[in-house]
Design a protein around this motif. Structure first.
Motif, mmCIF file in Angstrom:
data_model
loop_
_atom_site.group_PDB
_atom_site.id
_atom_site.type_symbol
_atom_site.label_atom_id
_atom_site.label_comp_id
_atom_site.label_asym_id
_atom_site.label_seq_id
_atom_site.Cartn_x
_atom_site.Cartn_y
_atom_site.Cartn_z
ATOM 1 N N LEU A 24 -3.836 6.519 6.769
ATOM 2 C CA LEU A 24 -3.361 5.427 7.616
ATOM 3 C C LEU A 24 -2.599 4.352 6.847
ATOM 4 N N THR A 25 -2.367 4.566 5.551
ATOM 5 C CA THR A 25 -1.784 3.515 4.720
ATOM 6 C C THR A 25 -0.783 4.080 3.730
ATOM 7 N N VAL A 26 0.332 3.357 3.573
ATOM 8 C CA VAL A 26 1.281 3.633 2.498
ATOM 9 C C VAL A 26 1.431 2.355 1.681
ATOM 10 N N HIS A 27 1.871 2.513 0.436
ATOM 11 C CA HIS A 27 1.748 1.443 -0.552
ATOM 12 C C HIS A 27 3.036 1.320 -1.340
ATOM 13 N N LEU A 28 3.406 0.089 -1.661
ATOM 14 C CA LEU A 28 4.587 -0.185 -2.458
ATOM 15 C C LEU A 28 4.176 -1.080 -3.621
ATOM 16 N N THR A 29 4.625 -0.749 -4.826
ATOM 17 C CA THR A 29 4.444 -1.632 -5.981
ATOM 18 C C THR A 29 5.803 -1.944 -6.588
ATOM 19 N N PHE A 30 5.928 -3.131 -7.161
ATOM 20 C CA PHE A 30 7.191 -3.544 -7.768
ATOM 21 C C PHE A 30 6.960 -4.848 -8.524
ATOM 22 N N LYS A 31 7.939 -5.197 -9.341
ATOM 23 C CA LYS A 31 7.944 -6.491 -9.998
ATOM 24 C C LYS A 31 9.110 -7.306 -9.468
ATOM 25 N N PRO A 32 8.951 -8.621 -9.382
ATOM 26 C CA PRO A 32 10.070 -9.452 -8.934
ATOM 27 C C PRO A 32 11.240 -9.375 -9.916
ATOM 28 N N ARG A 33 12.378 -9.893 -9.483
ATOM 29 C CA ARG A 33 13.503 -10.067 -10.384
ATOM 30 C C ARG A 33 13.110 -11.067 -11.477
ATOM 31 N N GLN A 34 13.905 -11.100 -12.543
ATOM 32 C CA GLN A 34 13.579 -11.976 -13.664
ATOM 33 C C GLN A 34 13.554 -13.445 -13.253
ATOM 34 N N ASP A 35 14.282 -13.793 -12.176
ATOM 35 C CA ASP A 35 14.273 -15.186 -11.714
ATOM 36 C C ASP A 35 13.146 -15.474 -10.733
ATOM 37 N N GLY A 36 12.236 -14.522 -10.542
ATOM 38 C CA GLY A 36 11.074 -14.738 -9.679
ATOM 39 C C GLY A 36 11.325 -14.459 -8.215
ATOM 40 N N ARG A 37 12.471 -13.858 -7.903
ATOM 41 C CA ARG A 37 12.791 -13.545 -6.513
ATOM 42 C C ARG A 37 12.469 -12.086 -6.205
ATOM 43 N N PHE A 38 12.088 -11.856 -4.942
ATOM 44 C CA PHE A 38 12.053 -10.487 -4.430
ATOM 45 C C PHE A 38 12.194 -10.519 -2.915
ATOM 46 N N ARG A 39 12.577 -9.396 -2.387
ATOM 47 C CA ARG A 39 12.719 -9.243 -0.940
ATOM 48 C C ARG A 39 11.993 -7.974 -0.509
ATOM 49 N N ILE A 40 11.228 -8.078 0.569
ATOM 50 C CA ILE A 40 10.611 -6.917 1.208
ATOM 51 C C ILE A 40 11.291 -6.717 2.555
ATOM 52 N N VAL A 41 11.702 -5.498 2.816
ATOM 53 C CA VAL A 41 12.338 -5.155 4.087
ATOM 54 C C VAL A 41 11.515 -4.081 4.763
ATOM 55 N N VAL A 42 11.166 -4.320 6.009
ATOM 56 C CA VAL A 42 10.462 -3.334 6.823
ATOM 57 C C VAL A 42 11.348 -3.006 8.018
ATOM 58 N N GLY A 43 11.816 -1.784 8.086
ATOM 59 C CA GLY A 43 12.602 -1.342 9.224
ATOM 60 C C GLY A 43 11.722 -0.643 10.238
ATOM 61 N N VAL A 44 11.899 -0.983 11.520
ATOM 62 C CA VAL A 44 11.034 -0.423 12.570
ATOM 63 C C VAL A 44 11.887 0.011 13.757
ATOM 64 N N PRO A 45 12.676 1.066 13.601
ATOM 65 C CA PRO A 45 13.452 1.565 14.743
ATOM 66 C C PRO A 45 12.619 2.461 15.642
ATOM 67 N N ALA A 46 13.152 2.736 16.827
ATOM 68 C CA ALA A 46 12.521 3.723 17.704
ATOM 69 C C ALA A 46 12.583 5.095 17.037
ATOM 70 N N TYR A 47 11.600 5.936 17.344
ATOM 71 C CA TYR A 47 11.499 7.249 16.694
ATOM 72 C C TYR A 47 10.841 8.203 17.680
ATOM 73 N N LYS A 48 11.488 9.332 17.911
ATOM 74 C CA LYS A 48 10.937 10.318 18.843
ATOM 75 C C LYS A 48 10.674 11.652 18.156
ATOM 76 N N GLY A 49 10.549 11.618 16.837
ATOM 77 C CA GLY A 49 10.292 12.838 16.081
ATOM 78 C C GLY A 49 11.491 13.188 15.216
ATOM 79 N N GLY A 50 11.288 14.177 14.372
ATOM 80 C CA GLY A 50 12.363 14.604 13.490
ATOM 81 C C GLY A 50 12.032 14.316 12.048
#
Length: 924
Positions: A218-244
């Motif tokens: 029931l879970t997926v996981h992401l690990t990462f380090k921020p950019r050297q300037d302390g910035r990061f962005r997380i993007v979650v895309g949630v489109p409709a999905y009917k299989g495939g």
């Protein structure tokens, strides 16, 4: 001609430029100001809208304090649990509207726990920004893409960050992880319709060393380090999905997630929305006006964030798009009650945001053929279409069935006419002829249905029998809503029928109108009032069918003594969040009643700090039950109706505006005209009209008995359009695109100084009695180095034991008195929904990093009754301590345990019995 026109414009410009109030003697009142210039209210939309921002003085630690973000298809509820939690929901995962999952970002816990924390939901940018501990986190759901974006600055560049996407028991997603993208995907099949829906939720990050993995079913996981300037962005895309193919769908879901152009597009959409919406700014000595102004702005924001899909996102009044309660949907997720859709439609018309009504119209127009087929099969002998009060997403019109006994919704027929009237109103407000033409088959079908079910009586009238008066009276005759509806829509549809060459239908409708029975009256409180219907069946619900003739049908107005007495003696007074009492009061010119009803209703219903309401009075927000959008729409509609009305062919200015509220605002009226009003001390100062079409307006004199005139509003240089008069009503011919200004000759526009309509961003939580807009206080979650809860997951968020701490995760009760030994202990709250569970034996499981003392506090009512046996079996001993709560006292048991795993049993030892759930405290 050109030279003459130019001369006039130059003269107007000169007068406008030189418009300075005469120098007043010392001590005189300052000259009045106006925001009207160059043919419109001059407005700083950001300044006006930001007055209603939701300020977070404390992190929203609990899910019922979540802040809503959305683009009409994808919604997010965001709160601070575990650092940051965002539940993601789509509007089309039918039939059950199951959530697309939750995003959890633990690395933001230091931000949320910081002493200098500050947050804001900025309505103008549709952005949730939170700051603290040198970090910032900014979240949005992109207006143009089904993506949730989280931008963080100030993070430690050397510290690994994580992000989890998770679902819960009862769900069966496909999991995926590859490279820097992880995803959950699930589809849902609806057997009755044979349709499939679903969503894929994919996450990636803009940072260093991004790695995705699957950590469970029931879970997926992401690990990462921020950019050297302390910035990061997380993007979650949630489109409709009917299989495939999940891999390709996951990559497509996050594509463009780091594109700055998409961020700019998001801002352009929202800024354009607010620039086009009719502004309203209210001030009052007691702050009620400002609070209700904020509720209106919040309602417009919620509508723009939720009503842009192919169907409305509100089911039974609940906006599930912003739900933080996993898959718990109040009422039926697969069906719509029309009664709960009506107020937002009306609000959007007056607010100039009528485009947000598109999902409402698509709901019915796209299902017309199916509703017609249903009507033919389930209402023998009827023609046309019965539009059901309770409509399933697949077009099943189950509440239009003459073969079934009447019930709450079966045989409510007035829904169809309301859809007809709203189609007509949408056309009148927007000039959208294409929509009107597309709607004609439904409009004529509804009219044909009524003609086919009316029956002639011995009295010479046509009667409607064995139908419901809303949900109030079942199996009654001639309900007042239906009589009002037929009197309204029959002439409208007749006119359209002639235009479409359907002259026979037009003639039948005109003949039928003349044969409709008069409204029945009765007596209440010693006064004549309108009756609910032609008969006296007992009530089943708390609606007031008699007042439907006032609004939405407009068959009576403020001049009707019968309707005034009907309002005064109405049977049910504002019993639910959908109640229209304040709109009726506004229509009747009852300013004091309008204000008092809005204040009382807000106190009764608006229990959530994001502005949403509950269904019933004084509900417990911690119990959830859904975010209801009806009350916000009632507030907005009542305010707009109080400032400007247009019915019975007459425009009325500030007919129900409270004398102690000052306002500058605008309201859209039929014809697409925008009427701007500035009112001070209960008296309008200036009235502007921006004509949306070439038309003739009848306007009631805003200053009864005083001499008024209408001048050119574009330059406001005194060029008359309607000569000075003291008439009670003026007739104003208007041309599309032109502007007009109503003024008193004793206080013309030239006597005003100019001041743009603007404002400053809200800097504190707004309050109205015990209600708030924004989060003033929330008990913080703690990260314990001693205790980690393994199950149940809903109890994993720990708090510090103290007076005022919440006792349960699903009730609003708090600790009122605490023994010294427990003060400051790590507290595992209870779940009262589990109070009668007798299993499993390891109901609560948690890990200890070192030896500790565990205290378990039980509801004292269970002693000798339903208390379970496991405390004694595990060696817990009763103490003389009692934890006092705002619910009831809890008896305390204790045990010293070693480091490792602790398993505690359920709340009850007797099947079907149990009281308030136990609460656990740990010290060591």
């Amino acid at each position: 001609m050109r030279r003459g026109r130019l001369s006039i414009l130059i003269a107007c410009a000169a007068v406008t430029a030189a418009m300075v109030a005469p120098i007043a003697p010392a001590g005189a009142a300052p000259p009045p100001t106006t925001a009207w210039r160059h043919g419109a209210l001059q407005t700083d939309p950001r300044g006006v809208v930001s007055r209603s921002d939701l300020v977070l003085q404390s992190p929203p630690w609990q899910n019922h304090q979540s802040m809503p973000l959305g683009n009409g298809r994808l919604g997010a509820a965001v709160w601070s649990e575990d650092g940051l939690t965002a539940q993601l929901n789509r509007s089309d995962t039918l039939p059950d509207l199951k959530s697309a999952g939750q995003l959890v970002v633990p690395g933001l816990f230091p931000l949320m726990s910081a002493a200098d924390y500050r947050g804001r939901l900025g309505l103008y940018d549709a952005d949730l920004e939170q700051r603290g501990g040198g970090m910032t986190a900014s979240a949005r759901v992109r207006a143009g893409a089904d993506q949730f974006v989280l931008d963080v600055t100030g993070a430690d560049p050397n510290r690994t960050q994580t992000a989890d996407l998770k679902l819960w028991q009862g769900r069966s997603p496909v999991t995926y992880a590859s490279g820097g993208v992880a995803a959950l995907a699930e589809t849902f099949h609806d057997d009755p319709s044979g349709t499939t829906s679903g969503a894929i939720t994919a996450v990636t990050a803009d940072g260093r060393q991004v790695h995705a993995s699957v950590t469970g079913d029931l879970t997926v996981h992401l690990t990462f380090k921020p950019r050297q300037d302390g910035r990061f962005r997380i993007v979650v895309g949630v489109p409709a999905y009917k299989g495939g193919d999940v891999a390709s769908a996951a990559r497509a879901a996050v594509r463009g997630g780091f594109d700055a152009g998409a961020d700019a597009s998001h801002l352009r959409w929202w800024h354009r929305f607010w620039n086009d919406a009719a502004p309203m700014e209210i001030s009052s000595p007691d702050g009620t006006g400002e609070y209700l102004e904020n509720l209106r702005a919040t309602q417009l924001y919620m509508s723009a964030a939720s009503m842009r899909s192919s169907v409305p996102s509100s089911h039974g009044g609940v906006t599930s798009l912003f739900s933080p309660w996993r898959d718990d949907i109040h009422w039926s997720a697969a069906n719509w009650w029309h009664f709960n859709l009506r107020q937002p439609v009306y609000t959007n018309l007056g607010a100039g945001t009528a485009a947000l009504n598109t999902p409402y119209f698509r709901l019915y127009l796209d299902r017309l053929a199916k509703m017609q087929k249903w009507t033919a099969e389930h209402w023998p002998g009827a023609e046309g279409v019965c539009v059901p009060e309770f409509l399933r997403f697949d077009g099943t019109a189950g509440s239009c069935d003459s073969g079934m006994a009447p019930d709450w919704v079966n045989r409510i027929l007035s829904t169809g006419p309301e859809v007809v009237a709203n189609l007509w109103s949408q056309y009148r407000y927007t000039g959208d002829r294409a929509l009107l033409d597309a709607g004609y088959p439904l409009m004529s079908g509804v009219a044909r249905f009524y003609l086919s079910v009316l029956r002639p009586g011995d009295d010479g009238y046509l009667h409607l029998q064995h139908v419901n008066a809303l949900e109030v009276q079942w199996d009654t005759t001639d309900p007042t809503p239906d009589l009002a509806a037929m009197r309204t829509i029959f002439p409208i549809v007749a006119g359209l029928a002639d235009q479409h060459g359907d002259h026979d239908l037009a003639e039948r409708l005109r003949q039928a109108v003349a044969k409709l029975p008069p409204f029945r009256t009765t007596t209440r409180g010693g006064q004549p009032v309108l009756a609910w219907s032609g008969t006296d069946e007992a009530a089943h619900n708390t609606q007031d069918p008699d007042l439907e003739a006032l609004w939405p049908w407009g068959r009576y107005g403020a001049d009707s003594s019968l309707m005034q007495s009907t309002f005064t003696n109405r049977v049910y007074v504002q019993t639910r969040e959908w109640a229209s009492d304040s709109v009726w009061a506004a229509r009747l010119g009852r300013a004091s009643d309008m204000k008092n009803l809005l204040v009382q209703g807000t106190s009764d219903f608006q229990i959530f700090p994001n502005g949403f309401a509950a269904h019933s009075r004084n509900s417990d927000p911690v119990r959830g039950g859904g975010y209801y959008d009806g009350w916000g729409a009632v507030v907005a509609s009542a305010l707009q109706e109080s400032l400007v009305q247009s019915y019975e062919g007459t425009v009325r200015v500030a007919p129900a505006w409270p004398a102690d509220w000052n306002a500058t605002g605008a309201v859209q009226i039929p014809g697409g005209h925008r009427v701007s009003v500035e009112t001070r001390g209960g008296t309008p100062s200036l009235v502007g009209v921006q004509a949306g079409s070439t038309d003739t307006l009848k306007i009631q004199n805003p200053w009864p008995g005083q001499r008024i005139q209408v001048v050119d509003g574009d330059c406001a240089c005194g060029r008359p359009v309607v000569a000075a008069t003291t008439a009670a009503q003026i007739t104003l011919p208007v041309k599309r695109g032109a502007s007009y200004l109503l003024e008193r000759t004793a206080q013309p526009y030239s006597s005003f100084t100019f001041g743009e309509l603007g404002g400053q961003p809200a800097d504190k939580v707004k309050t109205l009695g015990q209600r708030t807009l924004g989060v003033a206080h929330s008990i913080p979650q703690i990260n314990s180095d001693l205790v980690t809860v393994e199950q149940p997951d809903k109890l994993h968020a720990l708090v510090r034991a103290a007076v005022g701490a919440p006792v349960y995760v699903d009730r609003g009760y708090t600790v009122t008195d605490l023994p010294g030994a427990l003060d400051g202990a790590t507290m595992i709250r209870g779940a009262n929904d589990d109070s009668k569970l007798t299993e499993p034996a390891d109901y609560l499981t948690f890990d200890l990093t070192r030896p500790a003392t565990v205290y378990v506090a039980f509801d004292t009512r269970g002693e000798g009754s339903w208390w379970p046996g496991w405390p004694a079996d595990q060696g817990f001993t009763r103490t003389d301590m009692t934890v006092q709560t705002s619910d009831r006292p809890l008896a305390v048991f204790k045990k010293t345990v070693p480091a490792g795993q602790v398993r505690l049993g359920p709340n009850s030892g007797v099947s079907g019995q149990g009281g308030s759930s136990y609460v656990t405290f740990v010290t060591g």
